[in-house]
Design an enzyme around this catalytic site. Sequence first.
Site, mmCIF file in Angstrom:
data_model
loop_
_atom_site.group_PDB
_atom_site.id
_atom_site.type_symbol
_atom_site.label_atom_id
_atom_site.label_comp_id
_atom_site.label_asym_id
_atom_site.label_seq_id
_atom_site.Cartn_x
_atom_site.Cartn_y
_atom_site.Cartn_z
ATOM 1 N N CYS A 78 0.842 -1.186 0.000
ATOM 2 C CA CYS A 78 0.000 0.000 0.000
ATOM 3 C C CYS A 78 0.884 1.246 0.000
ATOM 4 O O CYS A 78 1.746 1.403 0.867
ATOM 5 C CB CYS A 78 -0.890 -0.024 1.248
ATOM 6 S SG CYS A 78 -1.708 1.519 1.624
ATOM 7 N N GLU A 79 0.682 2.113 -0.959
ATOM 8 C CA GLU A 79 1.525 3.302 -1.032
ATOM 9 C C GLU A 79 1.190 4.327 0.055
ATOM 10 O O GLU A 79 1.976 5.226 0.313
ATOM 11 C CB GLU A 79 1.446 3.955 -2.409
ATOM 12 C CG GLU A 79 0.142 4.608 -2.755
ATOM 13 C CD GLU A 79 0.160 5.219 -4.139
ATOM 14 O OE1 GLU A 79 -0.470 6.269 -4.302
ATOM 15 O OE2 GLU A 79 0.788 4.658 -5.067
ATOM 16 N N HIS A 80 0.063 4.171 0.707
ATOM 17 C CA HIS A 80 -0.316 5.104 1.767
ATOM 18 C C HIS A 80 0.324 4.758 3.108
ATOM 19 O O HIS A 80 0.584 5.641 3.920
ATOM 20 C CB HIS A 80 -1.838 5.142 1.934
ATOM 21 C CG HIS A 80 -2.539 5.678 0.735
ATOM 22 N ND1 HIS A 80 -3.830 5.312 0.415
ATOM 23 C CD2 HIS A 80 -2.142 6.538 -0.234
ATOM 24 C CE1 HIS A 80 -4.193 5.930 -0.691
ATOM 25 N NE2 HIS A 80 -3.193 6.663 -1.103
ATOM 26 N N HIS A 81 0.532 3.442 3.366
ATOM 27 C CA HIS A 81 1.034 3.014 4.675
ATOM 28 C C HIS A 81 2.286 2.140 4.594
ATOM 29 O O HIS A 81 2.850 1.793 5.626
ATOM 30 C CB HIS A 81 -0.060 2.237 5.425
ATOM 31 C CG HIS A 81 -1.314 3.023 5.598
ATOM 32 N ND1 HIS A 81 -2.412 2.862 4.772
ATOM 33 C CD2 HIS A 81 -1.639 3.995 6.480
ATOM 34 C CE1 HIS A 81 -3.365 3.698 5.147
ATOM 35 N NE2 HIS A 81 -2.921 4.394 6.173
ATOM 36 N N GLN A 120 -4.718 -0.697 -5.142
ATOM 37 C CA GLN A 120 -5.389 -1.807 -5.814
ATOM 38 C C GLN A 120 -6.091 -1.331 -7.075
ATOM 39 O O GLN A 120 -6.064 -2.008 -8.111
ATOM 40 C CB GLN A 120 -6.385 -2.477 -4.864
ATOM 41 C CG GLN A 120 -7.097 -3.654 -5.501
ATOM 42 C CD GLN A 120 -7.966 -4.397 -4.517
ATOM 43 O OE1 GLN A 120 -7.690 -4.433 -3.317
ATOM 44 N NE2 GLN A 120 -9.026 -5.007 -5.007
ATOM 45 N N HIS A 148 -6.189 -5.993 2.717
ATOM 46 C CA HIS A 148 -5.232 -4.922 2.966
ATOM 47 C C HIS A 148 -4.842 -4.899 4.440
ATOM 48 O O HIS A 148 -5.700 -4.743 5.312
ATOM 49 C CB HIS A 148 -5.848 -3.571 2.568
ATOM 50 C CG HIS A 148 -6.075 -3.449 1.111
ATOM 51 N ND1 HIS A 148 -5.323 -2.625 0.305
ATOM 52 C CD2 HIS A 148 -6.956 -4.066 0.279
ATOM 53 C CE1 HIS A 148 -5.734 -2.717 -0.944
ATOM 54 N NE2 HIS A 148 -6.729 -3.595 -0.987
ATOM 55 N N CYS A 150 -3.418 -2.642 5.998
ATOM 56 C CA CYS A 150 -3.697 -1.341 6.620
ATOM 57 C C CYS A 150 -5.109 -1.316 7.212
ATOM 58 O O CYS A 150 -5.386 -0.521 8.108
ATOM 59 C CB CYS A 150 -3.480 -0.188 5.639
ATOM 60 S SG CYS A 150 -4.414 -0.302 4.110
#
Length: 189
Positions: A78-81, A120, A148, A150
Amino acid sequence: MSNVDLNKIEEAVKMILEAVGEDVTREGLLDTPKRVSKMYAEMFSGLQEDPRDYFSTVFHEDHEELVLVKDIPFFSMCEHHLVPFYGTAHIAYIPKDGKVAGLSKLGRCLESVARRPQLQERITSTVADTIMEMLNPKGVYVVVEAEHMCMTMRGLKKPGAKTVTAVARGIYEQDAVKRNEVNTFIQMK
C-alpha cells in the site's frame, strides 16, 4: 535493483527503529536494516520494469473467444502506509485477429505492476490498459480481490475484509452478458 540505494534504506530503517524507541544494537535487530533493504528491493522490483515488455512476443491462433486466467495470487505494498496487501487477480480477454499472449505473460504483467508502492485500483486498471495496448483485443476484464493489512492491522482492524476492484475495457464495457460470463467462470471452483 540497479536504482535501489540499499544503504539509504538501511539508514532509514535504523532511524525508524530508533524513533519508536528500539535499541538498534540489540542482537535481534542488528541485521534487520540489511534484511529490510533487500526485502524492499525485491518487493519494489516492479519499479524497474515495464509490464508491456511481457507482451513483446505474441502468437497467432484461430481463437477469438474468452481467455481467462483466474486465481492468480499476488502481493503488493500500500503506497499510503507501506504495509502489504495481497489477494488474487482474474484476467480475461477476447483476442482479436487471433493475437494471443502466452498465459504466463498475464501473471507476469500483474506481478510487474504489483511490485511497487501501489493502490489496488491502479493495479486493476494498469493491467487492463497494458493488455489493451499490447494485444489490441476485443475486450479485457480484470477483477482483483485483496485483503489490505492497513485495514487489518491498524485503523478499522477488520481481518478478512476483502476489497474487490474490476475494470472493463472494449467489448466488456458495453456487454453485460459478456461480463457476467466472466464473473460466472471466476466464481466456479
